[in-house]
Design a protein around this motif. Structure first.
Motif, PDB file in Angstrom:
ATOM      1  N   CYS A  26      -4.637  -1.526   4.462  1.00  0.00           N
ATOM      2  CA  CYS A  26      -5.811  -1.712   3.625  1.00  0.00           C
ATOM      3  C   CYS A  26      -5.548  -1.441   2.002  1.00  0.00           C
ATOM      4  O   CYS A  26      -5.858  -2.253   1.202  1.00  0.00           O
ATOM      5  CB  CYS A  26      -7.199  -1.227   4.139  1.00  0.00           C
ATOM      6  SG  CYS A  26      -8.336  -1.793   3.339  1.00  0.00           S
ATOM      7  N   ASN A  27      -5.207  -0.179   1.914  1.00  0.00           N
ATOM      8  CA  ASN A  27      -4.698   0.316   0.397  1.00  0.00           C
ATOM      9  C   ASN A  27      -3.659  -0.893  -0.176  1.00  0.00           C
ATOM     10  O   ASN A  27      -3.593  -1.206  -1.446  1.00  0.00           O
ATOM     11  CB  ASN A  27      -4.400   1.959   0.584  1.00  0.00           C
ATOM     12  CG  ASN A  27      -5.543   2.692   0.690  1.00  0.00           C
ATOM     13  OD1 ASN A  27      -6.838   2.081   0.379  1.00  0.00           O
ATOM     14  ND2 ASN A  27      -5.111   3.816   0.979  1.00  0.00           N
ATOM     15  N   ILE A  32      -2.482  -5.587  -3.872  1.00  0.00           N
ATOM     16  CA  ILE A  32      -1.948  -6.800  -3.937  1.00  0.00           C
ATOM     17  C   ILE A  32      -2.921  -7.911  -4.091  1.00  0.00           C
ATOM     18  O   ILE A  32      -3.160  -8.773  -5.090  1.00  0.00           O
ATOM     19  CB  ILE A  32      -1.430  -7.268  -2.525  1.00  0.00           C
ATOM     20  CG1 ILE A  32      -0.139  -6.516  -2.190  1.00  0.00           C
ATOM     21  CG2 ILE A  32      -1.100  -8.850  -2.456  1.00  0.00           C
ATOM     22  CD1 ILE A  32       0.480  -6.709  -0.665  1.00  0.00           C
ATOM     23  N   GLU A  33      -4.245  -7.764  -3.635  1.00  0.00           N
ATOM     24  CA  GLU A  33      -5.303  -8.748  -3.981  1.00  0.00           C
ATOM     25  C   GLU A  33      -5.717  -8.556  -5.404  1.00  0.00           C
ATOM     26  O   GLU A  33      -5.865  -9.478  -6.241  1.00  0.00           O
ATOM     27  CB  GLU A  33      -6.968  -8.227  -3.179  1.00  0.00           C
ATOM     28  CG  GLU A  33      -7.843  -9.213  -3.463  1.00  0.00           C
ATOM     29  CD  GLU A  33      -8.838  -8.588  -2.452  1.00  0.00           C
ATOM     30  OE1 GLU A  33      -9.657  -9.321  -1.787  1.00  0.00           O
ATOM     31  OE2 GLU A  33      -9.447  -7.634  -2.837  1.00  0.00           O
ATOM     32  N   ALA A  34      -5.569  -7.408  -6.018  1.00  0.00           N
ATOM     33  CA  ALA A  34      -6.177  -7.137  -7.406  1.00  0.00           C
ATOM     34  C   ALA A  34      -4.924  -7.745  -8.459  1.00  0.00           C
ATOM     35  O   ALA A  34      -5.311  -8.287  -9.638  1.00  0.00           O
ATOM     36  CB  ALA A  34      -6.177  -5.641  -7.738  1.00  0.00           C
ATOM     37  N   MET A 202       3.900  -7.032   3.719  1.00  0.00           N
ATOM     38  CA  MET A 202       2.463  -7.602   3.146  1.00  0.00           C
ATOM     39  C   MET A 202       2.954  -8.401   2.146  1.00  0.00           C
ATOM     40  O   MET A 202       1.945  -9.541   1.703  1.00  0.00           O
ATOM     41  CB  MET A 202       1.613  -6.265   3.042  1.00  0.00           C
ATOM     42  CG  MET A 202       1.379  -5.780   4.205  1.00  0.00           C
ATOM     43  SD  MET A 202       0.239  -4.269   4.174  1.00  0.00           S
ATOM     44  CE  MET A 202      -1.148  -5.176   3.667  1.00  0.00           C
ATOM     45  N   LEU A 203       3.698  -7.884   1.020  1.00  0.00           N
ATOM     46  CA  LEU A 203       4.069  -8.782  -0.080  1.00  0.00           C
ATOM     47  C   LEU A 203       4.394 -10.150   0.233  1.00  0.00           C
ATOM     48  O   LEU A 203       4.113 -11.122  -0.429  1.00  0.00           O
ATOM     49  CB  LEU A 203       5.114  -8.119  -0.842  1.00  0.00           C
ATOM     50  CG  LEU A 203       4.552  -6.800  -1.848  1.00  0.00           C
ATOM     51  CD1 LEU A 203       5.762  -6.073  -2.454  1.00  0.00           C
ATOM     52  CD2 LEU A 203       3.706  -7.315  -2.832  1.00  0.00           C
ATOM     53  N   GLU A 223       5.218 -15.420  -8.624  1.00  0.00           N
ATOM     54  CA  GLU A 223       3.824 -15.718  -8.374  1.00  0.00           C
ATOM     55  C   GLU A 223       3.362 -15.658  -7.062  1.00  0.00           C
ATOM     56  O   GLU A 223       3.763 -15.855  -6.109  1.00  0.00           O
ATOM     57  CB  GLU A 223       3.232 -17.285  -8.844  1.00  0.00           C
ATOM     58  CG  GLU A 223       3.289 -17.371 -10.255  1.00  0.00           C
ATOM     59  CD  GLU A 223       2.402 -16.397 -11.057  1.00  0.00           C
ATOM     60  OE1 GLU A 223       1.196 -16.358 -10.689  1.00  0.00           O
ATOM     61  OE2 GLU A 223       2.873 -15.887 -12.014  1.00  0.00           O
ATOM     62  N   PHE A 224       2.153 -14.989  -6.914  1.00  0.00           N
ATOM     63  CA  PHE A 224       1.342 -15.085  -5.259  1.00  0.00           C
ATOM     64  C   PHE A 224       1.051 -16.155  -4.945  1.00  0.00           C
ATOM     65  O   PHE A 224       0.648 -17.064  -5.949  1.00  0.00           O
ATOM     66  CB  PHE A 224       0.325 -13.650  -5.535  1.00  0.00           C
ATOM     67  CG  PHE A 224       0.554 -12.465  -5.882  1.00  0.00           C
ATOM     68  CD1 PHE A 224       0.673 -11.516  -4.533  1.00  0.00           C
ATOM     69  CD2 PHE A 224       0.808 -12.018  -6.993  1.00  0.00           C
ATOM     70  CE1 PHE A 224       1.237 -10.317  -4.939  1.00  0.00           C
ATOM     71  CE2 PHE A 224       1.257 -10.493  -7.128  1.00  0.00           C
ATOM     72  CZ  PHE A 224       1.345  -9.868  -6.193  1.00  0.00           C
TER      73      PHE A 224
END
Length: 429
Positions: A26-27, A32-34, A202-203, A223-224
């Motif tokens: 989660c951390n 990654i979300e941010a 996860m990336l 880019e994500f």
């Protein structure tokens, strides 16, 4: 502060446990979300205190209404920021890297113990990349001031592999946002490799590709992609139920949501606990633990890649009188507490010694006894409380200092124990 008294009237355990989302996953997902500018969303956010805290800080930093709706209210004020992460070590490392590449000025601080946990290796690496970071009190320790105005100076940096993998993960998480990308050279043997592999996986879910050749991990500026990351249930939390099963006379436990194909290195608990007669059967959307009588033969446990399991396994061995040896415990001394010293101190209360000899730790159970009561000091360490809780199956009464310490990673721990037949009583500490 509430203490917890724990009892178990018999040595049978059965039932179903619904575990919270993995704090480790989660951390990473929250950072990654941010960094993704709204492209990545996190599902099954952990209710662990560390994850809730990190989500609030990142929500405030990003300033996104959507993140606020998902993750709750901000934990810090807007404007010039002083961010207090309390005892959350992962948040300290990840946020150091995250804020290093932001434009705003931030002071990162934490609890007194956090101010005793080194951050210098990560700060050195970020400074080499082009970050502006100062120490506010003691050199190489928090609190630190991150001044923003990042200007990348190089893409190639080196970092020792035998330090906390969280330093490496912190750098990898921001790599795709660096103008020149990152070429990370890992010096020597890599400790906690599964945690680095988890980060990269996860990336990759978020569209960030990497190359890992020999000791070099490379991530280009990229880019994500628009996606969601589903956080798995926490295998570290599952380990305490494996320990309970190992100390029970009869055990039939079902842990929901866990699969044999996990990103989490601590899923190796299935293999480790097979040495104690615990069979893991994956079915019906979870794993069933069955206790079988089996002679113990495994005498040396290498925990280099799963150090968060160390307390759990060492306590189980001590309780059963297995004089096992352990290696790969080097990082335990810089965790929430000095976990080696804490284990030695608490195990001594039942006559067991944990003896260090050139980075090999040996249990001496020759003086072991079973007290009628035992008081467990937790040292502000969630894993000390949860690793010793299974002893309630062999010691008539345990009292734990600071019961809420488990909130850091597994807030429902005492409640789940009560649901499965343990007597849990809160008392004033």
């Amino acid at each position: 502060m509430q203490n917890v008294i724990l009892k178990k009237s018999n040595k049978q355990i059965s039932g179903t446990v619904n575990l919270t989302g993995s704090k480790s996953e989660c951390n990473r997902a929250l950072v990654i979300e941010a960094l993704s500018n709204g492209k990545v969303k996190v599902e099954n956010v952990s209710d662990a205190a560390d994850a809730v805290l990190l989500a609030g800080i990142l929500r405030s930093a990003v300033g996104s209404d959507q993140l606020a709706a998902v993750h709750g209210p901000s934990t810090i004020d807007h404007g010039p920021q002083t961010v207090d992460i309390g005892p959350a070590g992962t948040a300290m490392r990840f946020l150091t890297a995250y804020f290093a590449i932001q434009d705003n000025e931030v002071i990162l601080t934490g609890s007194q113990r956090m101010k005793e946990r080194p951050i210098g290796i990560l700060v050195d690496a970020l400074r080499e990349l082009g970050a502006h970071i100062d120490y506010e009190e003691k050199e190489r320790y928090p609190p630190i001031k991150l001044k923003g105005s990042f200007g990348q100076q190089t893409s190639k940096i080196s970092i020792k592999g035998n330090i906390s993998s969280q330093y490496i993960t912190a750098l990898l998480l921001i790599a795709a946002r660096l103008p020149f990308g990152l070429e990370l050279h890992i010096e020597g043997e890599l400790t906690s490799r599964p945690y680095v592999e988890m980060t990269l996986a996860m990336l990759e879910t978020a569209g960030i590709q990497h190359q890992w050749l020999d000791n070099v991990i490379s991530i280009t500026n990229q880019e994500f992609t628009t996606t969601s990351i589903h956080v798995e249930p926490d295998w570290s939390a599952a380990s305490y139920w494996y320990a309970i099963a190992a100390l029970a006379d009869q055990a039939d436990l079902f842990l929901t949501g866990l699969t044999p194909y996990s990103l989490q290195g601590d899923s190796v608990i299935t293999e480790i606990m097979a040495n104690f007669g615990i069979t893991s059967q994956f079915k019906d959307g979870g794993v069933q633990l069955i206790r079988e009588n089996k002679p113990f033969s495994h005498k040396i446990f290498d925990l280099k890649e799963c150090p968060d399991l160390a307390q759990t396994i060492i306590v189980v061995c001590a309780a059963l009188g297995h004089e096992a040896a352990f290696t790969g415990l080097e990082t335990l001394k810089i965790k929430e507490t000095d976990r080696i010293l804490a284990l030695q101190t608490e195990l001594a209360k039942m006559g067991v010694k944990l003896i260090e000899n050139n980075e090999v730790y040996q249990l001496d159970c020759s003086g072991k006894f079973i007290p009628d009561r035992m008081f467990i000091n937790t040292y502000h360490d969630h894993r000390m409380a949860m690793a010793f809780a299974p002893l309630a199956l062999i010691i008539p009464q345990l009292e734990f200092e600071n019961g809420p310490v488990v909130d850091k990673s597994y807030p429902a721990f005492w409640t789940d124990l009560a649901k499965l037949g343990f007597e849990v009583q809160e008392v004033e500490g």
